[in-house]
Design a protein around this motif. Structure first.
Motif, short mmCIF file in Angstrom:
data_model
loop_
_atom_site.label_atom_id
_atom_site.label_comp_id
_atom_site.label_asym_id
_atom_site.label_seq_id
_atom_site.Cartn_x
_atom_site.Cartn_y
_atom_site.Cartn_z
N GLN A 40 10.75 -20.69 -11.11
CA GLN A 40 10.31 -20.40 -9.75
C GLN A 40 11.48 -20.39 -8.77
N MET A 41 12.38 -21.31 -8.99
CA MET A 41 13.57 -21.39 -8.12
C MET A 41 14.41 -20.11 -8.26
N ALA A 42 14.61 -19.67 -9.50
CA ALA A 42 15.42 -18.47 -9.74
C ALA A 42 14.76 -17.25 -9.09
N ASN A 43 13.45 -17.14 -9.24
CA ASN A 43 12.74 -15.99 -8.66
C ASN A 43 12.78 -16.02 -7.13
N LEU A 141 18.95 -29.37 -9.15
CA LEU A 141 17.54 -28.96 -9.08
C LEU A 141 16.74 -29.92 -9.95
N HIS A 142 15.59 -30.36 -9.44
CA HIS A 142 14.77 -31.29 -10.23
C HIS A 142 13.87 -30.55 -11.22
N GLY A 264 12.08 -24.97 -5.41
CA GLY A 264 11.94 -25.39 -6.81
C GLY A 264 11.64 -26.88 -6.93
N ASN A 265 12.25 -27.69 -6.07
CA ASN A 265 11.98 -29.13 -6.10
C ASN A 265 10.53 -29.43 -5.75
N ASP A 266 10.01 -28.66 -4.83
CA ASP A 266 8.61 -28.82 -4.46
C ASP A 266 7.70 -28.46 -5.64
N VAL A 267 8.04 -27.36 -6.30
CA VAL A 267 7.29 -26.94 -7.50
C VAL A 267 7.35 -28.05 -8.56
N SER A 268 8.53 -28.64 -8.73
CA SER A 268 8.69 -29.67 -9.78
C SER A 268 7.79 -30.87 -9.52
#
Ligand code: LMR
Length: 326
Positions: A40-43, A141-142, A264-268
């Motif tokens: 998700q972070m990459a996208n 990144l987490h 991405g951290n939020d997603v994690s």
């Protein structure tokens, strides 16, 4: 008049060649699925760059080890075949001993402590620990805390003795399994599912997100919720590439990256809860919660690993990490 005409013509040619300049290409290679913190972070990074640097920079994202797997990505980066990657912190052992700190078992109590350490002076200084080797860390990144899955229930360390566990390429992780009498095997992420499915190995350790997105839980009937370590990433680039960028582009890219990392951290944080629940709901795998007394046995068995690596990693660094738990 002629001179003015020539100057104008030259200016026009220059403008045309600037506007027709080839965009800067950024290949971002990673090994996990798209529906993960890193995916998700990459996208998100690609989306932000598309919006803000259209025509100037093109980002291509390659998930699922499509372009390069664990073993090759950093070598490929040195050759200029890939510009961005975010390998887990466990995969840099060949390049720097410092990042091994993140593999020490039972070092961080939770992700808040990990965040505090990474954003503190020691964590920030470690971002540039590979500059002399040609790599620059652009941020952490987490993903989350790791659990241990197996084909038999693991409640106490003795249950793991004699069993084969896949680990990432980290001597600290090898020592951690040897400390409980188990056999660690360093294997690329892309091979884990098949190794588990064919029972070539007995177990592995990973985050809820990776266990869920790669379906490890479908071939591992037990997952022990150990939270014994952290699986986070270093977003890394080649120093030649990064420092060779025009300054304004580099600034924009860093900004987009910071925003993508926050996303991405939020997603994690969300996936650590929702993917765990999805695994429980699937009923394919039993999640084993340790009693405090059982957990203590794992801590006692694995924590001596710290001493083994103390000199390589640095006592002060370890002390700073411990302090981040408060
Ligand atoms: C693993 O190899 O288990 C992980 O590092 C995969 C990843 O990138 O999350």
């Amino acid at each position: 008049m002629l001179l003015v005409g020539l100057v104008v013509a030259a200016a026009l040619v220059a403008t045309a060649s600037v506007s027709m300049a080839e965009p800067i290409m950024i290949k971002f290679s990673h090994v996990v699925a798209e529906n993960t913190p890193k995916g998700q972070m990459a996208n998100k990074f690609k989306q932000l760059v598309d919006e803000r640097l259209a025509g100037k920079v093109v980002v291509e994202v390659f998930p699922n080890s499509q372009l390069f797997g664990d073993n090759k990505v950093l070598e490929a980066m040195a050759l200029g075949d890939v510009q961005l990657a975010a390998p887990s912190l466990s995969k840099f052992e060949k390049y720097t001993p410092e990042l091994q700190i993140f593999d020490l078992p039972f070092l961080f109590n939770n992700m808040a402590a990990v965040e505090k350490f990474q954003q503190g002076p020691v964590g920030q200084e470690m971002l540039t620990s590979m500059k002399s080797k040609g790599y620059i860390g652009l941020g952490y990144l987490h993903n989350g805390m790791k659990e241990i899955s197996a084909n038999s229930p693991l409640r106490v360390p003795a249950d793991a003795a004699g069993k084969k566990f896949r680990i990432m390429t980290s001597d600290v992780l090898a020592a951690q399994y040897e400390a409980v009498g188990a056999m660690p095997l360093k294997k690329p992420f892309s091979e884990v599912f098949t190794l588990l499915q064919t029972k070539a190995i007995d177990g592995q350790e990973n985050t809820w997100s990776n266990i869920y997105s790669k379906k490890f839980y479908e071939v591992q009937p037990y997952i022990t919720e150990t939270d014994h370590g952290v699986l986070d990433y270093l977003v890394v680039t080649s120093a030649d590439f990064w420092l060779g960028l025009p300054a304004d582009i580099r600034t924009e890219l860093k900004k987009a990256l910071d925003e993508a990392i926050a996303f991405g951290n939020d997603v994690s944080a969300k996936k650590a809860i929702s993917d765990r629940q999805a695994i429980i709901d699937s009923k394919r795998s039993e999640v084993i919660t340790l009693t405090p007394a059982e957990r203590k046995l794992w801590v006692e068995a694995m924590k001596p690993v710290w001493k083994q690596f103390e000199n390589k990693i640095g006592k002060e660094r370890i002390a700073a990490a411990v302090a981040s738990n408060n």
